[in-house]
Design an enzyme around this catalytic site. Structure first.
Site, PDB file in Angstrom:
ATOM      1  N   HIS A 125      76.763  31.867  14.621  1.00  0.00           N
ATOM      2  CA  HIS A 125      76.728  30.435  14.319  1.00  0.00           C
ATOM      3  C   HIS A 125      76.387  29.594  15.550  1.00  0.00           C
ATOM      4  O   HIS A 125      76.707  29.942  16.687  1.00  0.00           O
ATOM      5  CB  HIS A 125      78.085  29.986  13.753  1.00  0.00           C
ATOM      6  CG  HIS A 125      79.204  30.158  14.743  1.00  0.00           C
ATOM      7  ND1 HIS A 125      79.537  29.184  15.657  1.00  0.00           N
ATOM      8  CD2 HIS A 125      80.020  31.202  14.989  1.00  0.00           C
ATOM      9  CE1 HIS A 125      80.535  29.611  16.419  1.00  0.00           C
ATOM     10  NE2 HIS A 125      80.845  30.855  16.023  1.00  0.00           N
ATOM     11  N   HIS A 134      62.209  35.365  22.955  1.00  0.00           N
ATOM     12  CA  HIS A 134      62.177  36.652  22.253  1.00  0.00           C
ATOM     13  C   HIS A 134      63.535  37.327  22.415  1.00  0.00           C
ATOM     14  O   HIS A 134      63.947  37.641  23.530  1.00  0.00           O
ATOM     15  CB  HIS A 134      61.079  37.528  22.856  1.00  0.00           C
ATOM     16  CG  HIS A 134      60.872  38.839  22.162  1.00  0.00           C
ATOM     17  ND1 HIS A 134      59.745  39.584  22.354  1.00  0.00           N
ATOM     18  CD2 HIS A 134      61.638  39.564  21.303  1.00  0.00           C
ATOM     19  CE1 HIS A 134      59.816  40.701  21.641  1.00  0.00           C
ATOM     20  NE2 HIS A 134      60.969  40.704  20.998  1.00  0.00           N
TER      21      HIS A 134
END
Length: 195
Positions: A125, A134
């Protein structure tokens, strides 16, 4: 797709698993042989008709360069999400994002344009993943982690809650992030330290 290396194969798999048709690959150094049975050409205009392009290049700087050039040319930039990825509600995905098989992106996370959440990576979250970043296969980011523009988290990197990884920073494979990572730096090890 723009790109014709190993990362392009992963993106091809994502798109075909999602039921999308791939018409070919663009590469600055096109191969004499087709890739996955599809043509590899030197210019996007040489491809059969298509709805848009996915930039399928693993290197962050090269991916950003191609993405920005295509965006400036007005080419539609597509997002690729594997059907076996889990993307929770209230997640914001930027233009041209790639989410691979087994990836999990949880509630209230933001993923910037042209970023990659690779195979089996988890973003809990309230994460913030910057443009062109990346997150490599098998990375696990706890809640509230920020990964700034262009940063690369090596395979299996783990971050505790609230960590910030600076722009264009890199982590080695298996790094455990227990403190913030400075921009443009490389950290490795358990716990991760500057190299």
């Amino acid at each position: 797709m723009y790109g014709a290396g190993g990362h392009a194969k992963v993106v091809w798999d994502i798109l075909t698993a999602a039921g999308d048709a791939v018409v070919g690959f663009v590469s600055d150094a096109p191969a004499a042989q087709p890739l996955l049975g599809l043509p590899v050409v030197a210019a996007r205009e040489a491809l059969p008709p298509h709805d848009g392009v996915v930039v399928a290049i693993g290197d962050n700087a090269a991916r950003r360069r191609v993405f920005e050039a295509l965006r400036a040319a007005g080419v539609p930039l597509l997002t690729a999400i594997h059907p076996r990825a889990v993307v929770a509600g209230r997640v914001t995905l930027g233009e041209g994002v790639m989410v691979a098989a087994g990836a999990v992106i949880n509630l209230d996370t933001e993923v910037g344009a042209n970023a990659i959440v690779n195979t089996g990576a988890t973003l809990d979250h309230d994460n913030r993943l910057g443009a062109h970043a990346h997150v490599a296969p098998g990375c696990h980011l706890a809640g509230g982690v920020t990964v700034e523009e262009g940063a690369f988290l090596g395979v299996g990197t783990v971050a505790i809650p609230g960590i910030r990884v600076g722009a264009w920073a890199r982590t080695g494979a298996g790094a455990v992030l227990v403190r913030d990572v400075a921009a443009d730096s490389l950290v490795v090890g358990v716990p991760a330290r500057s190299r």
